[in-house]
Design a protein around this motif. Structure first.
Motif, PDB file in Angstrom:
ATOM      1  N   TYR A 266       0.850  -1.200   0.000  1.00 31.90           N
ATOM      2  CA  TYR A 266       0.000   0.000   0.000  1.00 31.90           C
ATOM      3  C   TYR A 266       0.878   1.240   0.000  1.00 31.90           C
ATOM      4  O   TYR A 266       2.008   1.210   0.494  1.00 31.90           O
ATOM      5  N   LYS A 267       0.348   2.306  -0.560  1.00 27.24           N
ATOM      6  CA  LYS A 267       1.130   3.540  -0.683  1.00 27.24           C
ATOM      7  C   LYS A 267       0.437   4.708   0.018  1.00 27.24           C
ATOM      8  O   LYS A 267       0.953   5.277   0.956  1.00 27.24           O
TER       9      LYS A 267
ATOM     10  N   SER B 285      -0.020   4.685   3.697  1.00 26.87           N
ATOM     11  CA  SER B 285       1.140   4.340   4.523  1.00 26.87           C
ATOM     12  C   SER B 285       1.779   5.562   5.172  1.00 26.87           C
ATOM     13  O   SER B 285       1.650   6.694   4.706  1.00 26.87           O
TER      14      SER B 285
ATOM     15  N   LYS C  54      -3.419  -6.120   6.927  1.00 26.19           N
ATOM     16  CA  LYS C  54      -2.948  -5.725   5.590  1.00 26.19           C
ATOM     17  C   LYS C  54      -4.132  -5.596   4.615  1.00 26.19           C
ATOM     18  O   LYS C  54      -4.194  -4.662   3.820  1.00 26.19           O
TER      19      LYS C  54
ATOM     20  N   MET D  92      -5.320  -2.419   2.503  1.00 26.63           N
ATOM     21  CA  MET D  92      -5.472  -2.456   1.044  1.00 26.63           C
ATOM     22  C   MET D  92      -6.858  -1.952   0.628  1.00 26.63           C
ATOM     23  O   MET D  92      -7.020  -1.315  -0.417  1.00 26.63           O
TER      24      MET D  92
ATOM     25  N   GLU E 242      -6.764   1.641   0.742  1.00 30.22           N
ATOM     26  CA  GLU E 242      -6.000   2.086  -0.437  1.00 30.22           C
ATOM     27  C   GLU E 242      -6.925   2.180  -1.668  1.00 30.22           C
ATOM     28  O   GLU E 242      -6.798   3.103  -2.471  1.00 30.22           O
ATOM     29  N   TYR E 243      -7.836   1.213  -1.801  1.00 28.81           N
ATOM     30  CA  TYR E 243      -8.812   1.244  -2.907  1.00 28.81           C
ATOM     31  C   TYR E 243      -9.594   2.552  -2.915  1.00 28.81           C
ATOM     32  O   TYR E 243      -9.824   3.154  -3.959  1.00 28.81           O
TER      33      TYR E 243
ATOM     34  N   THR F 210      -0.058   3.275   9.335  1.00 24.31           N
ATOM     35  CA  THR F 210      -0.823   4.231   8.538  1.00 24.31           C
ATOM     36  C   THR F 210      -0.991   5.559   9.263  1.00 24.31           C
ATOM     37  O   THR F 210      -0.972   5.603  10.497  1.00 24.31           O
TER      38      THR F 210
END
Ligand code: PEP
Ligand code: MN
Length: 351
Positions: free
Chosen positions: A69-70, A73, A218, A222, A225-226, A265
């Protein structure tokens, strides 16, 4: 990415792995040990998704170096994010003040909603919850008031000033729910409904994303992140208990998830002790543990008459119980360096 090879790998197999990785524009670094050869892949790791590395002859395991994930994070945003909910009388989630979201599991009618909203507000809650569309295990159980429930939530917001949080279960409801609510809840059962995540990512409303019943930390990240990848950066995470072998409680509150999430995060992390424990008497101890572990706030179910609630009565606090809960919460908040909105009424008011 680090590739560990099987013992006995041949030079031809190593060359083949190296060629495949380098054909993607990456560099390799080969380290030959007595038993194993390790191939370090240097460059844009995401390119490696184009190759099924484990399918290459001689590969034993593959370890990513970067997080998948970006946007969620800590590497992307260094300091904790603050999410503002509502217009005008705004609630802040993720700041020094603890955010307390309280209200009935389901919106059941005008009177109960208004009574609950006024009461939780007077005892220090900053946001009102209430489901209009309910994800019920049984198709024969109360499914929520639907659109009529959304209208009541909007009305009660206008009267009390409390921003409202309500669940959206279907991509087709997102626009409608966003029109009436200040924060969109994606429930545990929909945490990996990727179409829904995409849709709430395209609206201008903060999202409360609850952890799935069997989702890893995780996977929760994610899913956030979506949402963020579609442009909506206003995401709040909620730990609400996970399914384990334990049957004494409705779910098992994963207290450790709180500090792990806070380290991974920048997004605010709330805890829902009501769905975690499943019983009213467990709400306070689980909430205290959550605050001690670093949660940014709580989501608690409160009902004027839990005995007769149309959903989740077992875990709902009565008005006096909520008041006592908020009073007992205060020293835990202070010990954790957090502030709690003051109780605005004297003892004589509403029970
Ligand atoms: C709720 O908040 O009422 C709810 C259904 O929660 P969860 O999705 O966590 O089960
Ligand atoms: Mn509920």
């Amino acid at each position: 990415m680090i590739i560990i090879t099987r013992s006995g790998i041949t030079d031809a197999e190593i060359d083949h792995i190296r060629e495949r990785v380098e054909s993607l524009g990456m560099r390799t670094h080969i380290s030959r040990g007595e038993q194993r050869t390790i191939i370090g892949c240097i460059g844009d790791e995401s390119l490696l998704h184009e190759v099924a590395l484990l399918a290459l002859p001689g590969v034993e395991s593959v370890t990513p170096v970067l997080k998948p994930y970006k946007l969620v994070s800590r590497e992307f945003v260094d300091s904790p994010s603050v999410v503002r909910v509502g217009n005008g009388a705004t609630a802040v989630v993720g700041g020094r003040d603890l955010a307390v979201i309280a209200g009935p599991c389901s919106v059941e009618g005008r009177q109960m909603l208004f009574d609950t909203a006024r009461t939780v507000r007077s005892y220090g809650a900053g946001l009102l919850r209430g489901g209009a569309f309910k994800p019920r295990t049984s198709p024969y159980a109360f499914q929520g008031m639907g659109q009529a429930g959304l209208h009541l939530l909007a009305e009660v917001r206008a009267e009390t000033g409390l921003p409202v949080v309500t669940e959206v279960m279907d991509t087709r409801q997102v626009e409608l729910v966003a029109e009436h609510a200040d924060m969109l809840q994606v429930g545990a059962r929909n945490m990996q409904n990727f179409a829904l995540l995409g849709e709430v990512g395209r609206v201008q409303r903060p999202v409360l994303l609850k952890r799935g019943l069997s989702a890893t930390i995780k996977e929760l990240l994610m899913s956030a992140e979506y949402i963020m990848a579609q442009g909506n950066r206003e995401v709040v995470l909620c730990e609400r208990g996970i399914r384990t072998y334990e049957t004494a409680t409705r779910n098992t509150l994963d207290v450790a998830a709180i500090p792990v999430l806070k380290a991974e995060t920048h997004l605010p992390v709330l805890v829902d002790p009501s769905h975690a424990g499943g019983r009213a008497e467990l709400v306070a101890p689980l909430a205290f543990a959550a605050i001690a572990a670093g949660a940014d706030g709580l989501m608690v179910e409160v009902h004027p008459n839990p005995e007769n609630a149309l959903s989740d009565g077992d875990q709902s606090l009565t008005f006096p119980a909520f008041r006592q809960f908020m009073e007992r919460l205060r020293p835990f908040a202070e010990a954790a360096g957090r502030a709690l909105a003051p109780c605005r009424v004297g003892r004589e008011v509403a029970a």
